[in-house]
Enzyme design. Sequence first.
Site, mmCIF file in Angstrom:
data_model
loop_
_atom_site.group_PDB
_atom_site.id
_atom_site.type_symbol
_atom_site.label_atom_id
_atom_site.label_comp_id
_atom_site.label_asym_id
_atom_site.label_seq_id
_atom_site.Cartn_x
_atom_site.Cartn_y
_atom_site.Cartn_z
ATOM 1 C CD GLU A 144 -2.028 2.213 1.449
ATOM 2 O OE1 GLU A 144 -1.186 2.900 0.848
ATOM 3 O OE2 GLU A 144 -2.771 2.656 2.337
ATOM 4 C CD GLU A 153 2.833 8.029 -0.082
ATOM 5 O OE1 GLU A 153 2.700 6.817 0.178
ATOM 6 O OE2 GLU A 153 2.136 8.922 0.421
HETATM 7 N N1 SAH Z 1 0.843 -1.191 5.002
HETATM 8 C C1 SAH Z 1 0.344 -0.269 6.032
HETATM 9 C C2 SAH Z 1 0.995 1.097 5.954
HETATM 10 C C3 SAH Z 1 0.950 1.794 4.622
HETATM 11 S S1 SAH Z 1 1.738 3.370 4.628
HETATM 12 C C4 SAH Z 1 -1.155 -0.181 5.892
HETATM 13 O O1 SAH Z 1 -1.665 -0.482 4.806
HETATM 14 O O2 SAH Z 1 -1.834 0.207 6.847
HETATM 15 C C5 SAH Z 1 3.163 3.077 3.661
HETATM 16 C C6 SAH Z 1 4.379 2.717 4.489
HETATM 17 O O3 SAH Z 1 5.370 2.267 3.596
HETATM 18 C C7 SAH Z 1 5.017 3.855 5.244
HETATM 19 O O4 SAH Z 1 5.170 3.473 6.578
HETATM 20 C C8 SAH Z 1 6.385 4.060 4.574
HETATM 21 O O5 SAH Z 1 7.390 4.423 5.516
HETATM 22 C C9 SAH Z 1 6.670 2.709 3.981
HETATM 23 N N2 SAH Z 1 7.452 2.608 2.725
HETATM 24 C C10 SAH Z 1 7.209 3.258 1.565
HETATM 25 N N3 SAH Z 1 8.037 2.829 0.587
HETATM 26 C C11 SAH Z 1 8.803 1.863 1.134
HETATM 27 C C12 SAH Z 1 9.847 1.027 0.612
HETATM 28 N N4 SAH Z 1 10.194 1.079 -0.676
HETATM 29 N N5 SAH Z 1 10.441 0.170 1.466
HETATM 30 C C13 SAH Z 1 10.068 0.087 2.771
HETATM 31 N N6 SAH Z 1 9.090 0.849 3.304
HETATM 32 C C14 SAH Z 1 8.456 1.718 2.495
#
Ligand code: SAH
Length: 658
Positions: A144, A153
Amino acid sequence: MKTFCGRANPTTGAMEWLEEDENYDYHQEIARSRYADMLHDKDRNVKYYQGIRAAVSRVKERGEKAIVLDIGTGTGLLSMMAASAGADFCYAIEVFKPMANAAVKIVEKNGFSDKIKVINKHSTEVTVGPDGDMQCRANILVTELFDTELIGEGALPTYEHAHKHLVQEGCEAVPHRATVYVQLVESKRMWSWNKLFPVHVEAEDGEKIIVSPSEMENCPGVPSVCDIQLNQMPSNDFTVLSDVVTMFSVDFSKPVKSASTYYRVQLQPVKSGKAQIVLSWWDIDMDPSGKINCTMAPYWVKPTSALQWRDHWMQCVYFLPNEESVFQGENVYLTAYRDEYSVWYKLQKAREEENKADVHVESPVCRCQAHLLWNRPRIGELNDQNRTCQYIKSLMKVLKTDSVCLCISDGSLLPVLAHYLGAKQVFTLENSAVSCSVMGKISVLLGEPFFTTSLLPWHNLYFWYARTAVTMHLASDVTVLPQSASLHVMIVEFQDLWRIRSPCGTCEGFDVQTMDDMIKNSLNYRESREAEPHPLWEYPCKSLSDPQEVLMFDFRRTVPQHCLSAEGSLNLLRSGKSHGAVLWMEYHLTADTSISTGLMQISNDKGNCEWNPHCKQAVYFFSSVIESETLTDLPSAVMYAINFNPKTGEITMDFKLL
Ligand code: SAH
């Protein structure tokens, strides 16, 4: 570890050194994060869960072990869903350290420590192999990583890397695909965020028109996405010119390419008009069949019963480089260009034959400087004819033929207005630099006031500090416009905004209280509960109290040495949940003309509020919601104590139920 950070105080303008300890940044990040909002997004959570269950079953039906890779695990939610759905093992990747730590705790508390391995790394750093972070490649990819623009993002490069290095060929992906939709519209309101409209001034010697320079007319603007709560845009503020069309889609179960590219569709306008804006949103299909669909479509596209409020995903407004007349039924071509992180649009009448490989896809860059000086709400504010009229009316009252004016405001039209309205001399101080050498004494000191450094409404009190700094240049009978400002407060119940700061408890059966506690702890960090800025026209609320003026700032005098404070109570007039207080400034241009940057009016006996559409208001969320089902319930009032410290320019506040 302590670090000293230099910054200009937005209110006083003073350069100050703040001692920040190493925790400060992440407490800010957690306190203002979107995690709570995501956990409250029921529609999203339910559909992810359905999609994950379906993916795990498909893998199991093939007789394979289900190995999940969850990139950006946050609280660990999606990995816990996968483990509950029967996944054999989950690798939960999270780059943000405090979140990775939280995920470890949450996973443990929910009893999944043996099934979920939290890895605190960026996914591109993750290794696979017997000694690696992951024993083997995963066959289910769950993420996500989307923002309102879908790819902002970094979802594309992350997927590209994951397919190359972290997952098996033919893996299942949840979501399976994303699709971006567009609709062409004409909208004076939205266009007014991008182009400066002519300003008409009725002067003594005839009508004068302020027009924007041709560089601005032809400027494509800035590349940053304009994301808004499109559901708050009334249907009479725009005209639909085309059907909703699919612009492009991405299949996440196949290798993804992040390199720049473009997508083109042919459209036949359903109505003739001026094509100005491309509205856009996306949906995600959680499974290949498309039966589990989570959509950001606005209210006129889907039944309102299906609307899920969320702030972490909204809708996009793209400004075409120029407005163009289109005619019903003719063929036009809309092109979406994208690089790794952003999207932009172009409309053409004739089909251009281009070779996909050598299309130049340069993102828009502002050439006129105006889009850098003025952000979108600011351009909208300058285009507000009503507001301009108020300033003109007030200027006409105070200006004389021998007036020498000094204007202190960023990117303001006031100096031009003062000039057209017959002032003898007009000086202007831009970019908050209060040093000036002027000839003679200033007879009129002007300000909107507006400063680009202002985040909270009262930061514009910078005008008062600037006024104090230039006192020696002011005539003894100087007219100051605005002559004063006042701070107003009102207790409200939010329709939805409360979710972003409210604890979640459990989410789809998983205990996420650790996250709630973490957010609460960060909000209370150094006991600095603060008001935060929000554009309330996007976030409906109802007033539970009358608005009340709490502090008055007299610009005719210099900033006082002593604190200004106010204590009192706000009677609750309507039943409802007191989520917080809204605060805003009103500027009193002259004795009888005022401009509100907050409440415009309370529209009916239900307490629905209309807010200034160009400004952000300050919202102070109460730490616990004060609820009254009926008016006879206690509490009947909220006590407030509000303090303005002239040394720091800060406004602190405290609220208690009576
Ligand atoms: N999966 C959770 C949070 C989603 S928010 C849910 O659905 O509730 C997205 C998260 O991904 C954030 O905490 C951000 O720090 C992390 N993130 C984004 N890109 C990333 C990457 N390439 N590798 C590791 N973490 C990542």
